[in-house]
Design an enzyme around this catalytic site. Structure first.
Site, PDB file in Angstrom:
ATOM      1  N   PHE A   1     -17.188   0.392   4.526  1.00 52.24           N
ATOM      2  CA  PHE A   1     -15.838   0.943   4.716  1.00 52.24           C
ATOM      3  C   PHE A   1     -15.057   1.033   3.398  1.00 52.24           C
ATOM      4  O   PHE A   1     -13.883   1.425   3.390  1.00 52.24           O
ATOM      5  CB  PHE A   1     -15.041   0.099   5.722  1.00 52.24           C
ATOM      6  CG  PHE A   1     -14.902  -1.350   5.339  1.00 52.24           C
ATOM      7  CD1 PHE A   1     -13.916  -1.773   4.464  1.00 52.24           C
ATOM      8  CD2 PHE A   1     -15.781  -2.296   5.854  1.00 52.24           C
ATOM      9  CE1 PHE A   1     -13.779  -3.103   4.118  1.00 52.24           C
ATOM     10  CE2 PHE A   1     -15.659  -3.647   5.505  1.00 52.24           C
ATOM     11  CZ  PHE A   1     -14.658  -4.043   4.634  1.00 52.24           C
TER      12      PHE A   1
ATOM     13  N   ARG B   1      -0.990 -15.222   2.793  1.00 53.14           N
ATOM     14  CA  ARG B   1      -1.868 -14.752   3.868  1.00 53.14           C
ATOM     15  C   ARG B   1      -1.195 -14.965   5.232  1.00 53.14           C
ATOM     16  O   ARG B   1      -1.314 -14.138   6.135  1.00 53.14           O
ATOM     17  CB  ARG B   1      -3.219 -15.478   3.810  1.00 53.14           C
ATOM     18  CG  ARG B   1      -4.019 -15.145   2.549  1.00 53.14           C
ATOM     19  CD  ARG B   1      -5.475 -15.542   2.668  1.00 53.14           C
ATOM     20  NE  ARG B   1      -6.156 -14.761   3.705  1.00 53.14           N
ATOM     21  CZ  ARG B   1      -6.584 -13.520   3.556  1.00 53.14           C
ATOM     22  NH1 ARG B   1      -6.397 -12.882   2.408  1.00 53.14           N
ATOM     23  NH2 ARG B   1      -7.189 -12.895   4.537  1.00 53.14           N
TER      24      ARG B   1
ATOM     25  N   ARG C   1       2.329  -7.295   8.488  1.00 48.94           N
ATOM     26  CA  ARG C   1       1.443  -6.297   9.087  1.00 48.94           C
ATOM     27  C   ARG C   1       1.872  -5.934  10.500  1.00 48.94           C
ATOM     28  O   ARG C   1       1.720  -4.781  10.923  1.00 48.94           O
ATOM     29  CB  ARG C   1       0.000  -6.806   9.057  1.00 48.94           C
ATOM     30  CG  ARG C   1      -0.615  -6.734   7.661  1.00 48.94           C
ATOM     31  CD  ARG C   1      -1.932  -7.486   7.580  1.00 48.94           C
ATOM     32  NE  ARG C   1      -2.600  -7.267   6.292  1.00 48.94           N
ATOM     33  CZ  ARG C   1      -3.538  -8.062   5.799  1.00 48.94           C
ATOM     34  NH1 ARG C   1      -3.915  -9.149   6.485  1.00 48.94           N
ATOM     35  NH2 ARG C   1      -4.098  -7.786   4.631  1.00 48.94           N
TER      36      ARG C   1
ATOM     37  N   HIS D   1      -1.936  -6.353   1.133  1.00 50.07           N
ATOM     38  CA  HIS D   1      -3.235  -6.986   0.865  1.00 50.07           C
ATOM     39  C   HIS D   1      -2.979  -8.219   0.013  1.00 50.07           C
ATOM     40  O   HIS D   1      -1.987  -8.295  -0.727  1.00 50.07           O
ATOM     41  CB  HIS D   1      -4.161  -6.009   0.124  1.00 50.07           C
ATOM     42  CG  HIS D   1      -5.409  -6.651  -0.388  1.00 50.07           C
ATOM     43  ND1 HIS D   1      -6.471  -6.966   0.423  1.00 50.07           N
ATOM     44  CD2 HIS D   1      -5.764  -7.057  -1.648  1.00 50.07           C
ATOM     45  CE1 HIS D   1      -7.433  -7.521  -0.296  1.00 50.07           C
ATOM     46  NE2 HIS D   1      -7.031  -7.583  -1.565  1.00 50.07           N
TER      47      HIS D   1
ATOM     48  N   THR E   1      -5.436  -9.041   9.798  1.00 50.49           N
ATOM     49  CA  THR E   1      -5.759  -7.770   9.151  1.00 50.49           C
ATOM     50  C   THR E   1      -5.414  -6.563  10.027  1.00 50.49           C
ATOM     51  O   THR E   1      -4.896  -5.557   9.536  1.00 50.49           O
ATOM     52  CB  THR E   1      -7.261  -7.730   8.800  1.00 50.49           C
ATOM     53  OG1 THR E   1      -7.569  -8.875   7.999  1.00 50.49           O
ATOM     54  CG2 THR E   1      -7.605  -6.476   8.026  1.00 50.49           C
TER      55      THR E   1
ATOM     56  N   LYS F   1       0.810  -1.218   0.000  1.00 56.57           N
ATOM     57  CA  LYS F   1       0.000   0.000   0.000  1.00 56.57           C
ATOM     58  C   LYS F   1       0.849   1.277   0.000  1.00 56.57           C
ATOM     59  O   LYS F   1       2.048   1.243   0.315  1.00 56.57           O
ATOM     60  CB  LYS F   1      -0.943  -0.032   1.200  1.00 56.57           C
ATOM     61  CG  LYS F   1      -1.941  -1.191   1.128  1.00 56.57           C
ATOM     62  CD  LYS F   1      -2.942  -1.170   2.264  1.00 56.57           C
ATOM     63  CE  LYS F   1      -3.955  -2.303   2.126  1.00 56.57           C
ATOM     64  NZ  LYS F   1      -4.963  -2.285   3.208  1.00 56.57           N
TER      65      LYS F   1
ATOM     66  N   ASN G   1      -2.597  -1.095   6.706  1.00 53.19           N
ATOM     67  CA  ASN G   1      -1.975  -2.309   7.264  1.00 53.19           C
ATOM     68  C   ASN G   1      -0.923  -2.907   6.336  1.00 53.19           C
ATOM     69  O   ASN G   1      -0.641  -4.098   6.370  1.00 53.19           O
ATOM     70  CB  ASN G   1      -3.049  -3.339   7.615  1.00 53.19           C
ATOM     71  CG  ASN G   1      -3.891  -3.739   6.412  1.00 53.19           C
ATOM     72  OD1 ASN G   1      -3.714  -3.222   5.311  1.00 53.19           O
ATOM     73  ND2 ASN G   1      -4.820  -4.663   6.633  1.00 53.19           N
TER      74      ASN G   1
END
Length: 588
Positions: free
Chosen positions: A500, A528, A548, A561, A534, A453, A558
């Site tokens: 959201f 994952r 994360r 993804h 998350t 991100k 976070n």
């Protein structure tokens, strides 16, 4: 402590030229284990040497030594070799050489030479006229020719450009570079930073489209190779230009299967070779580099990793061993410096078992071996280590238990023998080509999508990508992109209607994101797991080593993804990387 003392008494430690010269004054037979500093002497053979020392009882005739190739000038040809070498010196003359931890052969050679020395001492035979073994580098064709190596190591840096990485040209280019006689000293696949692009391409910085070029190179994956010229004696061109009419007839032409690598006086040797091979458009080359600081801008750890060959192999614990002593074996593997990249339980079919046990097919017990191999789950492992193939072969020992117990009782074959089963309960790939094929078969690759991100800094990005590689993922494709609402929907389509979702879009709009295709066996689940929960706060509590936990700020920022399922991953990849064609996808 007592055992260490016995080892020192058993084998003299030779770690400089002076001690080597002194050792060569020994009378009788001296058996020398030539080793590399990074791996140490061959421990597996020490039990055999101690046994022979005790049984032959010839302290005046039989001596043992370990000699470090890296620190003894005489042993220079043995440097950078992954397998052990045993030299046999009789009264200061090297009369024999054995490559590899071949216990029966070494045992027989020692017994034969000691027996000869006894007969000579008793006047029963005349000393043979030994021909001294020459220390010739196995890569060299003619030891009598002068060395072409210069005092300073000369390197060439090759950057395989992003469009070639996307087109999967990397392996082809690497194979052709190796075929030309070059050695790959270091390699890395990553997006270049702006600093690195300007450093390498400084000579074209004044071109009008340079900033656009920098943007292209920093937003996509490049592949960096640092190569050096091989050690083979090579003819040279004169400094004149190559005649274009004769280019296709040069010895490196693909039509010439017997082509020998060439060491050129021309400063543009590799560049010209790539042009002849019609792949120069995919690469940019900087040759004749002697200052490693230039390279370290591109690969910061170059001095540390150059020349180190990390090799991936397939290992397998057969059913009986897996059932009885799995934890002990895995601990031993890790203690020996191997990293376990992947592991899975698998029940072999009869055909698979016969393929893995082919070396036993002419033995009387072959049928019972196959029956045992298919009786329950085996544990397949992907292991990685410096010079992993040779080290694993040496570590597990012979293929049958009887030979292991007699000659190499410290091998894993002997240590983990199962009563009533005559074969080594551990399997390993025979070659790197076999390893690649076996890993592909037992661990078929799977793709997933990953997103870093906008709030993640450049330094943190690099740390995350390092974690991704260390966990065994291949970054297959990558793009840096500003995720507009339209682009974000391609990734976050599952939550588009959530309340959201607008907050997610606001976070993504603050800067560019890095979107990647990650490839490995079990990629979706493993990514994952590496991301962690998350919520970064929860991640720091439950999975402190996750991405994360280390780089996340809050539940929206976070850091990363990923897709939840393989179907979601493939749908996202199809939308974000429209030209991507999956290869060898896992079906299950």
């Amino acid at each position: 402590m007592a055992s260490k003392k016995r080892e020192i008494q058993l084998q003299a430690v030779i770690n400089n030229q002076s001690l080597w010269d002194e050792m060569m004054q020994n009378k009788g037979l001296t058996v020398i284990d030539v080793y590399q500093a990074w791996c140490g002497p061959c421990k597996a053979m020490q039990t055999l040497f101690r046994k022979l020392k005790n049984e032959l009882n010839e302290d005046e005739l039989l001596h043992f030594a370990v000699a470090e190739a890296d620190s003894i000038v005489t042993l220079q040809p043995f440097r950078d070799k992954c397998e052990p070498v045993f030299l046999f010196s009789v009264n200061g003359t090297i009369v024999a050489k054995i490559h590899g931890a071949n216990a029966p052969l070494v045992n027989q050679k020692i017994i034969t030479l000691v027996d000869e020395e006894r007969k000579i001492a008793a006047g029963e035979m005349v000393r043979p006229q030994y021909h001294e073994i020459a220390f010739v580098d196995s890569d060299s064709e003619d030891a009598g020719e002068p060395s072409y190596e210069s005092v300073d190591q000369i390197y060439t840096v090759v950057i395989i450009k992003p469009d070639a990485v996307t087109a999967r040209k990397v392996q082809e280019i690497k194979e052709k570079i190796i075929k030309a006689g070059f050695v790959i000293e270091a390699e890395d696949k990553k997006p270049l930073t702006e600093e690195q692009v300007k450093h390498f391409y400084g000579q074209i910085a004044d071109q009008p489209d340079f900033e656009e070029f920098v943007s292209f190179m920093t937003r996509n994956l490049s592949y960096i190779l640092v190569v050096s010229q091989g050690k083979e004696k090579q003819p040279s061109w004169d400094d004149s230009e190559v005649n274009s009419e004769t280019e296709s007839k040069e010895p490196w032409d693909e039509q010439e299967e017997t082509a020998r690598p060439l060491r050129m006086k021309s400063k543009r040797y590799l560049q010209q070779y790539l042009e002849i091979q019609q792949i120069s458009q995919f690469c940019d080359v900087e040759e004749n580099i002697t200052n490693t600081k230039f390279i370290e801008v591109l690969i910061p750890e170059f001095k540390k990793i150059r020349g180190i060959k990390f090799e991936k192999i397939l290992a397998l614990l057969r059913p009986a061993l897996f059932n009885e002593r799995t934890e002990d074996v895995l601990n031993k593997i890790q203690d020996e410096g191997f990293k376990i990249l992947l592991q899975r339980q698998i029940v072999l079919s009869e055909e698979e078992a016969k393929t893995l046990c082919k070396e036993y097919e002419n033995k009387d017990y072959f049928g019972s071996v196959i029956e045992n191999m298919t009786s329950g789950p085996s544990l397949a492992l992907v292991l990685v280590r410096e010079n992993g193939l040779g080290y694993w072969k040496q570590l597990i020992g012979p293929s049958n238990v009887e030979e292991a117990k007699e000659y190499l009782p410290e091998s894993l074959c002997a240590q983990f023998a199962i009563e009533g089963l005559p074969i080594n309960q551990l399997y390993g790939s025979d070659s790197l080509e076999d390893a690649e094929r076996e890993i592909q078969y037992f661990f078929p690759p799977q793709h997933t999508v990953a997103l870093i991100k906008p709030h993640v800094t450049q330094e943190q990005r690099e740390d995350i990508m390092k974690l991704i590689k260390e966990t065994g993922f291949d970054i297959t494709q990558m793009k840096e992109i500003l995720l507009t609402e339209e682009e974000a929907e391609k990734i976050y389509f599952k939550i588009k209607g959530k309340e959201f979702y607008k907050d997610v879009l606001d976070v993504l709009a603050k800067g560019t994101s890095l979107v990647m295709i990650l490839t490995k066996w079990n990629a979706v689940l493993d990514w994952r797991r590496l991301m962690g929960p998350t919520d970064p706060e929860e991640a720091r509590l439950l999975s402190p080593d996750s991405i994360r936990a280390q780089f996340g700020k809050n539940i929206l920022q976070n850091a990363v993804h990923g897709a939840s399922t393989m179907e979601e991953a493939m749908e996202t990849i199809g939308k974000m990387f429209e030209d991507f064609v999956p290869e060898n996808l896992e079906e299950n």
